[in-house]
Design an enzyme around this catalytic site. Structure first.
Site, short mmCIF file in Angstrom:
data_model
loop_
_atom_site.label_atom_id
_atom_site.label_comp_id
_atom_site.label_asym_id
_atom_site.label_seq_id
_atom_site.Cartn_x
_atom_site.Cartn_y
_atom_site.Cartn_z
N ILE A 87 0.86 -1.19 0.00
CA ILE A 87 0.00 0.00 0.00
C ILE A 87 0.89 1.23 0.00
O ILE A 87 1.80 1.36 0.83
CB ILE A 87 -0.94 -0.02 1.22
CG1 ILE A 87 -1.79 -1.31 1.19
CG2 ILE A 87 -1.83 1.22 1.23
CD1 ILE A 87 -2.63 -1.56 2.43
N HIS A 93 9.34 3.89 -1.19
CA HIS A 93 9.48 2.49 -0.74
C HIS A 93 8.52 1.57 -1.49
O HIS A 93 8.89 0.48 -1.92
CB HIS A 93 9.23 2.43 0.76
CG HIS A 93 9.71 1.18 1.41
ND1 HIS A 93 11.05 0.87 1.54
CD2 HIS A 93 9.06 0.14 1.98
CE1 HIS A 93 11.18 -0.29 2.14
NE2 HIS A 93 9.98 -0.76 2.42
N1 INI Z 1 5.79 -5.07 2.69
C1 INI Z 1 4.55 -5.34 2.24
O1 INI Z 1 4.20 -6.52 2.07
N2 INI Z 1 3.68 -4.33 1.96
C2 INI Z 1 4.02 -3.03 2.13
O2 INI Z 1 3.17 -2.13 1.87
C3 INI Z 1 5.32 -2.71 2.60
N3 INI Z 1 5.70 -1.33 2.81
O3 INI Z 1 4.95 -0.43 2.43
O4 INI Z 1 6.75 -1.04 3.36
C4 INI Z 1 6.20 -3.78 2.88
N4 INI Z 1 7.44 -3.53 3.33
C5 INI Z 1 8.25 -4.58 3.91
C6 INI Z 1 9.06 -5.33 2.86
O5 INI Z 1 8.22 -6.20 2.13
C7 INI Z 1 10.14 -6.19 3.53
O6 INI Z 1 9.54 -7.15 4.37
C8 INI Z 1 11.13 -5.37 4.36
O7 INI Z 1 11.64 -4.29 3.59
C9 INI Z 1 12.32 -6.26 4.83
O8 INI Z 1 13.03 -6.81 3.71
#
Ligand code: INI
Length: 160
Positions: A87, A93
């Site tokens: 989202i 990011h």
């Molecule tokens: N992971 C998600 O599944 N959805 C998201 O919206 C999200 N945001 O927005 O940050 C998200 N971040 C975590 C990412 O997938 C990793 O788990 C993290 O960066 C560690 O590697």
């Protein structure tokens, strides 16, 4: 030449003896859990029993491709269903997580020849996500499950 007289090959929504892996992200679990329930419900309704399904949980959408790859290359599964919710926030990011998840999953499917259904929501708002996780826009987890079944059936037909 007409479509009526041409051989058409397409998958069916029932694939016998299928083994399915669902990879579900814990991040945004309030969206992903309904996607997972929708996927399991759709699989069950199309004759896939719980014994034929394994669920693997990962931290976030970014981690889905590497786990999908491991499962696909194990040859223990006929299809992988990827479930997550990315989202959009106030930083770039989103673009990295959503982009790498989608590109990674496409690569896994091509390199393993195991179909990977993309049940990862990429939305601008929470409302858009909940609308697609059992809300007014349906359940994209269920849609991904049907895609997985159809692709298993189609690839089997193309092999024979
Ligand atoms: N992971 C998600 O599944 N959805 C998201 O919206 C999200 N945001 O927005 O940050 C998200 N971040 C975590 C990412 O997938 C990793 O788990 C993290 O960066 C560690 O590697």
């Amino acid at each position: 030449m007409s479509i009526e007289n041409t051989r058409i090959i397409e998958g069916e929504l029932s694939a016998r003896d299928v083994r399915i892996a669902c990879v579900a992200a814990r991040f945004n679990g309030f969206v992903v859990e309904p996607l997972l329930r929708g996927a399991l419900d759709a699989l069950n309704r199309h004759g896939v029993t719980d014994k034929q399904i394994e669920i693997v949980r990962v931290p976030g959408a970014f981690e889905i491709p590497i786990v999908a790859r491991k499962l696909a290359l194990s040859r223990r599964f006929d299809a992988v269903i990827a479930l997550g919710a990315v989202i959009r926030g106030d930083t770039p990011h989103f673009d990295y997580v959503a982009g790498e998840c989608a590109a990674g999953l496409a690569r896994v499917a091509l390199e393993s020849a195991v179909p990977v259904a993309f049940g990862v929501l990429t939305t601008d708002t929470v409302e858009q996500a909940t609308d697609r996780a059992g809300g007014k826009e349906g359940n994209k987890g269920a849609d991904a499950a049907l895609t997985a079944i159809e692709m298993v059936s189609l690839l089997r037909k193309l092999e024979n």
